[in-house]
Design a protein around this motif. Structure first.
Motif, PDB file in Angstrom:
ATOM      1  N   UNK A 163       0.824  -1.213   0.000  1.00  0.00           N
ATOM      2  CA  UNK A 163       0.000   0.000   0.000  1.00  0.00           C
ATOM      3  C   UNK A 163       0.854   1.256   0.000  1.00  0.00           C
ATOM      4  N   UNK A 164       1.922   1.251   0.794  1.00  0.00           N
ATOM      5  CA  UNK A 164       2.711   2.468   0.983  1.00  0.00           C
ATOM      6  C   UNK A 164       3.999   2.455   0.174  1.00  0.00           C
ATOM      7  N   UNK A 165       4.307   3.596  -0.464  1.00  0.00           N
ATOM      8  CA  UNK A 165       5.667   3.756  -1.013  1.00  0.00           C
ATOM      9  C   UNK A 165       6.644   4.003   0.131  1.00  0.00           C
ATOM     10  N   UNK A 166       7.920   4.111  -0.194  1.00  0.00           N
ATOM     11  CA  UNK A 166       8.921   4.388   0.832  1.00  0.00           C
ATOM     12  C   UNK A 166       8.631   5.733   1.507  1.00  0.00           C
ATOM     13  N   UNK A 167       8.749   5.821   2.831  1.00  0.00           N
ATOM     14  CA  UNK A 167       8.452   7.082   3.526  1.00  0.00           C
ATOM     15  C   UNK A 167       9.504   8.145   3.241  1.00  0.00           C
ATOM     16  N   UNK A 168       9.058   9.390   3.156  1.00  0.00           N
ATOM     17  CA  UNK A 168      10.005  10.480   2.885  1.00  0.00           C
ATOM     18  C   UNK A 168       9.874  11.632   3.882  1.00  0.00           C
ATOM     19  N   UNK A 169       8.667  12.198   4.013  1.00  0.00           N
ATOM     20  CA  UNK A 169       8.476  13.341   4.916  1.00  0.00           C
ATOM     21  C   UNK A 169       7.240  13.108   5.782  1.00  0.00           C
ATOM     22  N   UNK A 170       7.371  13.366   7.079  1.00  0.00           N
ATOM     23  CA  UNK A 170       6.222  13.345   7.989  1.00  0.00           C
ATOM     24  C   UNK A 170       6.050  14.728   8.603  1.00  0.00           C
ATOM     25  N   UNK A 171       4.830  15.268   8.492  1.00  0.00           N
ATOM     26  CA  UNK A 171       4.462  16.481   9.226  1.00  0.00           C
ATOM     27  C   UNK A 171       3.450  16.042  10.278  1.00  0.00           C
ATOM     28  N   UNK A 172       3.816  16.163  11.543  1.00  0.00           N
ATOM     29  CA  UNK A 172       3.026  15.599  12.638  1.00  0.00           C
ATOM     30  C   UNK A 172       2.197  16.688  13.303  1.00  0.00           C
ATOM     31  N   UNK A 173       0.885  16.573  13.182  1.00  0.00           N
ATOM     32  CA  UNK A 173      -0.011  17.502  13.870  1.00  0.00           C
ATOM     33  C   UNK A 173      -0.127  17.074  15.339  1.00  0.00           C
ATOM     34  N   UNK A 174      -0.357  18.047  16.223  1.00  0.00           N
ATOM     35  CA  UNK A 174      -0.371  17.782  17.668  1.00  0.00           C
ATOM     36  C   UNK A 174       0.874  16.962  18.026  1.00  0.00           C
ATOM     37  N   UNK A 175       2.018  17.505  17.652  1.00  0.00           N
ATOM     38  CA  UNK A 175       3.274  16.747  17.700  1.00  0.00           C
ATOM     39  C   UNK A 175       3.642  16.270  19.098  1.00  0.00           C
ATOM     40  N   UNK A 176       3.355  17.061  20.125  1.00  0.00           N
ATOM     41  CA  UNK A 176       3.724  16.611  21.472  1.00  0.00           C
ATOM     42  C   UNK A 176       2.914  15.395  21.883  1.00  0.00           C
ATOM     43  N   UNK A 177       1.634  15.349  21.475  1.00  0.00           N
ATOM     44  CA  UNK A 177       0.804  14.195  21.801  1.00  0.00           C
ATOM     45  C   UNK A 177       1.304  12.942  21.091  1.00  0.00           C
ATOM     46  N   UNK A 178       1.564  13.063  19.782  1.00  0.00           N
ATOM     47  CA  UNK A 178       1.986  11.903  18.993  1.00  0.00           C
ATOM     48  C   UNK A 178       3.419  11.487  19.341  1.00  0.00           C
ATOM     49  N   UNK A 179       4.325  12.446  19.398  1.00  0.00           N
ATOM     50  CA  UNK A 179       5.748  12.121  19.538  1.00  0.00           C
ATOM     51  C   UNK A 179       6.165  11.836  20.976  1.00  0.00           C
ATOM     52  N   UNK A 180       5.408  12.309  21.947  1.00  0.00           N
ATOM     53  CA  UNK A 180       5.797  12.112  23.349  1.00  0.00           C
ATOM     54  C   UNK A 180       4.783  11.234  24.086  1.00  0.00           C
ATOM     55  N   UNK A 181       3.521  11.664  24.122  1.00  0.00           N
ATOM     56  CA  UNK A 181       2.522  10.931  24.917  1.00  0.00           C
ATOM     57  C   UNK A 181       2.297   9.518  24.392  1.00  0.00           C
TER      58      UNK A 181
END
Length: 774
Positions: free
Chosen positions: A201-219
């Motif tokens: 389904x997915x091509x190789x990942x290149x760029x991620x823009x993370x909304x609510x970044x503290x929730x996703x990346x930390x919590x």
């Protein structure tokens, strides 16, 4: 003077905003962007799209391209949405394009800034995933921003659970794809099980823009996303569940102060042993029953209905504590899940063999470039740097924030606090100001709603039970005279406009003071407090906030129960004004944040090795999937069988069969390896009692086993190739005794949900000491 001014600004930034990126070089571009505005307004839509297309011809994005992109993006947004991007939004766009986490206040337009940055990456020829916290926001933002992307000539799609395989593949084929972090993660896991390249389904990942970044990346960084294959129905010990239901806290079992552990007392052990027919729980023959008792006790004592989970449509549904929403695909490990279902007298759900898993942190680490946006990044700036090597850029608000944040009001007991909250709502409601009340969980939101109804203060409740109505409820939360009681659902990603969705009463509500936000208790993280406060004071709107707290709130009891002596409450109201009480609550919150950080670090210490092994095996698997490697390897192992099959079924079929067989055994051995590592993790705390380093012991156990996988997979594949029935239609793996699960399913599971390794060790010691005493 100019030099002194710049130095002064930088010093203020360092003092006021730690870990903040210097924005001067981006601010210097704003006049040039403004100068392009009049010229671009004269272009037709087609000419605007052509101008954006010319950016694709640029080899590297520099100052000139930033200016052009922001100018084109501002004009596209003006035409498509009727919104002219503020300078601060363009600063946010440039911060994202520079791979930073940008902090922008509520209502300042993060969604548009993120869309323009995503378009900028796409115009550089990079595929972009805009990662959201839930499916609702992913679809909303993709549909909302689509007209802007269309004008810039950038394709956009989104993924959600309802999409089929073909639709999912089309969405990922777009230059920009929006999706919830869990949905994108599950697609990564699904792709790891395919046996044909065209099924990816997915091509190789290149760029991620993370909304609510503290929730996703930390919590949520330590939360594993799990892919499981169906085995059979879960099994819960109904007899044990019935016995445990009758046990009493303090007499038959005890819990630790932070509610992460529960254990039988000697009296409780005697009661259970007698009820089970005289079994010795601590003897060699009682190990299985003891495990069942422990998991049933956890379900009974530590998990609370309408706080930790709901029962809806005959199923146990977990509640995501940081969002207040039902976590649709989340569950506990199989034994505990079945125990909760037995506690609620529900049939056990399907049990699965774990085929693969990935933590959110490891998922994000797949992307060569990562950027993010949130309203609360500075508080976790050090963690973003430690775990992701990301720096924070604080974007100033377009209009100064004039919200009035009142000091916390602290009470001696939760009961007195609740009465004060009702009175606060009554007082503010008298003049028609809209009120948003943020509660801790579903049970509290409904209890408060009942109290308000009795006080003739009608309210609308938003919690995990009616999350389908979220958009409609939030749209009207700023209406004159409205009272909205919500869990943490209203704390992130929501935009409450004064005067309601159409803004008809905006001026009237603004004159009254705007939205008033009330927190019924401090959250375990100061960022969650700030997110709730941020629902008021949007884009310079008036507003106010106040948090109520008690020295007997869960936050204090779990993290700082030793309250200093001498703190006195008003005998009539129970309110406490002593500064020591404020310090105690702040201290409890810092302790909670520290515990979460240490769990994150500890989890990553273990999962880092697993992720390294996964990456190494996946590189080999990908080569097997995309080349004739399986045929080559098996021809070396079984040359006679391969020659025979080449003649009977043809080279092409033989190559496909070899690939399917080797992929099956690689996947099965990896699943077995994960199960083995899980068992090692569960027993690793015993090494601490022997003065050994648990992490070192984990590595010593994990590395040799991993190195056996490739050779063992080839050995098993050679055996399968010899024994399996192969025809021109392919291989019948089921007849050979090896087959993939008939169905797969996904879920989230909290890693180490109740206790740390040290607490586990102490629990074992306490259990042994109690056994010796009896």
């Amino acid at each position: 003077m100019a030099l002194m001014s710049r130095v002064g600004r930088r010093l203020r930034r360092i003092i006021q905003r730690p870990a903040s990126v210097e924005l001067t070089r981006y601010e210097a571009l704003l006049p040039a962007i403004g100068e392009r505005e009049a010229e671009l307004e004269k272009l037709s839509d087609a000419e605007l799209t052509d101008a954006a297309a010319r950016l694709r011809e640029t080899e590297a994005f520099g100052t000139e391209q930033y200016v052009e992109l922001c100018a084109l993006g501002r004009e596209a947004a003006r035409r498509a949405l009727g919104e002219r991007a503020f300078d601060v939004q363009l600063l946010g766009t440039m911060g994202l394009l520079s791979a930073h986490v940008v902090q922008m206040a509520t209502g300042e337009g993060k969604t548009l800034a993120g869309a323009l940055a995503a378009a900028g990456y796409a115009l550089q020829g990079k595929r972009v995933h805009v990662i959201s916290v839930n499916d609702y926001l992913a679809r909303r933002d993709a549909e909302w921003m689509r007209p802007v992307y269309d004008l810039l000539g950038v394709s956009v799609g989104w993924v959600e659970p309802a999409l089929g395989a073909a639709q999912r593949k089309d969405a990922y084929a777009a230059e920009v794809c929006y999706g919830a972090v869990s949905e994108i993660g599950f697609d990564v896991l699904r792709d790891r099980l395919v046996t044909r390249v065209e099924d990816l389904a997915q091509p190789e990942p290149e760029v991620a823009i993370v909304d609510e970044a503290d929730s996703v990346l930390v919590d949520e960084a330590r939360v594993p996303l799990v892919m499981a294959g169906s085995v059979d129905a879960g099994i819960a010990d109904e007899e044990v569940a019935t016995i445990v239901r009758r046990l009493r806290l303090g007499l038959h079992y005890e819990t630790d102060p932070d509610g992460r552990n529960a254990w039988l007392t000697s009296a409780g052990a005697s009661v259970v042993e007698k009820a089970l027919g005289g079994v010795d729980l601590y003897g060699d023959d009682g190990a299985d029953r003891l495990a069942a008792v422990n998991v049933a006790l956890h379900a009974h004592a530590l998990l609370t209905r309408d706080v930790d989970y709901l029962v809806r449509d005959g199923k146990v549904q977990l509640i995501n504590a940081s969002r207040g929403r039902v976590a649709e695909l989340q569950r506990w490990p199989d034994g505990l899940q079945a125990a909760v279902e037995a506690k609620e007298q529900l049939p056990p759900s399907e049990r699965g063999e774990i085929l693969d898993s990935i933590t959110v942190q490891a998922l994000i680490a797949r992307y060569p470039q990562v950027a993010g946006m949130t309203g609360t990044a500075v508080a976790v700036a050090e963690q973003l740097r430690e775990f992701y090597k990301l720096e924070v850029a604080v974007i100033p608000p377009n209009t100064p924030n004039i919200r009035q944040d009142r000091p916390d009001r602290i009470f001696s007991t939760p009961g007195r606090k609740l009465r004060a909250i009702v009175e606060e709502i009554r007082t503010v409601h008298e003049n028609g100001r809209p009120i948003l009340v943020g509660t801790q969980d579903v049970a509290e939101s409904e209890e408060l709603a009942e109290k308000l109804a009795k006080a003739d203060l009608p309210c609308v409740v938003l919690n995990a039970r009616n999350d389908a109505e979220e958009a409609a409820i939030i749209a009207e939360a700023g209406t004159y005279d409205a009272i909205t009681v919500s869990t943490q659902m209203a704390g992130r990603g929501t935009d409450i406009r004064l005067g309601g969705a159409d803004g008809a009463d905006r001026e009237r509500v603004a004159e009254l003071g705007g939205l008033h936000v009330i927190g019924t208790a401090r959250y375990p993280s100061s960022r969650l407090d700030d997110q709730l406060r941020g629902r008021a004071g949007r884009q310079g709107d008036p507003g106010s906030s106040v948090f109520f707290a008690s020295l007997n709130d869960e936050l204090v009891l779990a993290n700082a129960p030793d309250v200093p002596e001498g703190i006195e409450a008003d005998p009539e109201t129970g309110e406490i004004t002593d500064p020591a009480a404020h310090r105690q609550i702040n201290h409890a919150q810092r302790v909670a944040e520290g515990v979460d950080l240490e769990i994150h670090r500890n989890t990553w210490r273990y999962t880092r090795l697993i992720e390294h092994q996964r990456a190494e095996l996946l590189e080999h698997r990908d080569e097997v999937l995309r080349t004739d490697l399986a045929r080559t390897l098996l021809a070396e192992e079984q040359p006679g069988r391969c020659e025979e099959l080449a003649e009977s079924v043809g080279e092409e079929t033989l190559t496909r069969v070899c690939r399917e067989i080797l992929l099956y055994h690689l996947d099965q051995l990896w699943a077995d390896h994960l199960g083995y590592l899980g068992n090692v993790r569960e027993t690793i705390h015993l090494r601490a009692l022997a003065k050994e380093q648990p992490l070192d012991e984990f590595h010593r156990a994990a590395i040799p086993e991993f190195h056996k996988i490739r050779a063992e997979a080839l050995k098993r594949s050679a055996k399968t190739l010899t024994e399996a029935s192969v025809t021109e239609d392919g291989v019948d793996l089921a007849a050979a005794g090896v087959r993939r699960p008939t169905s797969t399913w996904t879920y989230l599971v909290q890693d180490n949900p109740f206790d740390s390794d040290a607490e586990q060790a102490l629990k074992k010691v306490r259990g042994m000491l109690r056994k010796k005493r009896t």
